[in-house]
Enzyme design. Structure first.
Site, PDB file in Angstrom:
ATOM      1  N   SER A  88       0.847  -1.194   0.000  1.00 53.05           N
ATOM      2  CA  SER A  88       0.000   0.000   0.000  1.00 53.05           C
ATOM      3  C   SER A  88       0.880   1.240   0.000  1.00 53.05           C
ATOM      4  O   SER A  88       2.047   1.168  -0.378  1.00 53.05           O
ATOM      5  CB  SER A  88      -0.949  -0.043   1.204  1.00 53.05           C
ATOM      6  OG  SER A  88      -1.984   0.909   1.049  1.00 53.05           O
ATOM      7  N   ASN A  89       0.345   2.368   0.427  1.00 60.26           N
ATOM      8  CA  ASN A  89       1.116   3.611   0.451  1.00 60.26           C
ATOM      9  C   ASN A  89       0.640   4.479   1.613  1.00 60.26           C
ATOM     10  O   ASN A  89      -0.232   4.073   2.374  1.00 60.26           O
ATOM     11  CB  ASN A  89       0.982   4.342  -0.897  1.00 60.26           C
ATOM     12  CG  ASN A  89      -0.468   4.633  -1.210  1.00 60.26           C
ATOM     13  OD1 ASN A  89      -1.131   5.381  -0.515  1.00 60.26           O
ATOM     14  ND2 ASN A  89      -0.978   4.001  -2.259  1.00 60.26           N
TER      15      ASN A  89
END
Ligand code: C5P
Length: 213
Positions: free
Chosen positions: A21-22
């Protein structure tokens, strides 16, 4: 107007407990949704996983997890939208394989095979027609040049660029420092503002650009 807003990160699962993810928290996208509601619009919010409460008075709220799910949801809601604000930080890649049980150490090896996710804006471009598309560009260098290139390449009507390395801008903060770029217009750099105020300015600019048509 009917405004479709995407927000937050996407999660690309490797197995039931691990994902890629981020740093997106969803704050900017949720602020956009809220500002659009306050400006009297009917808002549908498609959101990746966040810890935020959806704004009150949304027309619809659609939680999604992965980029593919976000693409599906955007395709579903776009036909009734007049504008799309693509605030979400969509993961560019996902694991080539998703295990349905937790992998033991060693099973994954030291290399994770990835496949590219679709670019949602590119995938829906044939459906754009009269709709007004706003994109975001979170950059760490050559901010304006990169944003101008994305505005053009993604066929957007407005892009909101920010340098995520600047204090008070980008991920996790409650403030932002953005520059708005539209085709054939001079760049408009906003001062450091709360994400709520930044969102109000973005919605106002979008309304002004749509009026010009
Ligand atoms: O190319 P980049 O990811 O920086 O572009 C950012 C813009 O493109 C954002 O508006 C984001 O929501 C959108 N995007 C997308 N699909 C992707 C990646 C980004 O629509 N797979």
């Amino acid at each position: 107007m009917q405004i479709l807003v995407t927000a937050g990160p996407t999660r690309e699962f490797i197995d039931p407990v691990r994902f890629l993810s981020n740093r997106s928290t969803g704050k900017m996208g949720y602020a956009i949704a809220e500002a659009a509601i306050d400006a009297g619009h009917s808002v549908t919010l498609i959101s990746g996983p966040t810890f935020l409460q959806p704004p009150e008075h949304l027309h619809a709220f659609r939680p999604v997890v992965s980029a593919l799910e976000m693409l599906d949801a955007v395709q579903q809601f776009l036909p009734v939208a007049d504008a799309l604000v693509m605030t979400a930080a969509v993961a560019d890649f996902r694991p080539a394989r998703r295990f349905d049980r937790k992998c033991h150490k060693g099973e994954l090896g030291s290399t994770l095979e990835l496949v590219p996710n679709p670019d949602i804006l590119a995938a829906i471009r044939p459906l754009k027609e009269h709709r007004f598309f706003v994109g975001f560009a979170a950059e760490t260098n050559d901010v304006l040049a990169s944003a101008a290139e994305k505005l053009h390449r993604k066929g957007l009507d407005l892009i909101v660029a920010n340098d995520v390395t600047q204090p008070g801008a980008g991920f996790e903060t409650d403030t932002n420092i953005v520059t708005l770029l539209a085709p054939n217009a001079t760049a408009e750099t906003l001062p450091m503002l709360s994400k709520a105020e930044t969102a109000q300015r973005i919605i106002a600019r979008m309304e002004a650009e749509m009026q010009k048509r």
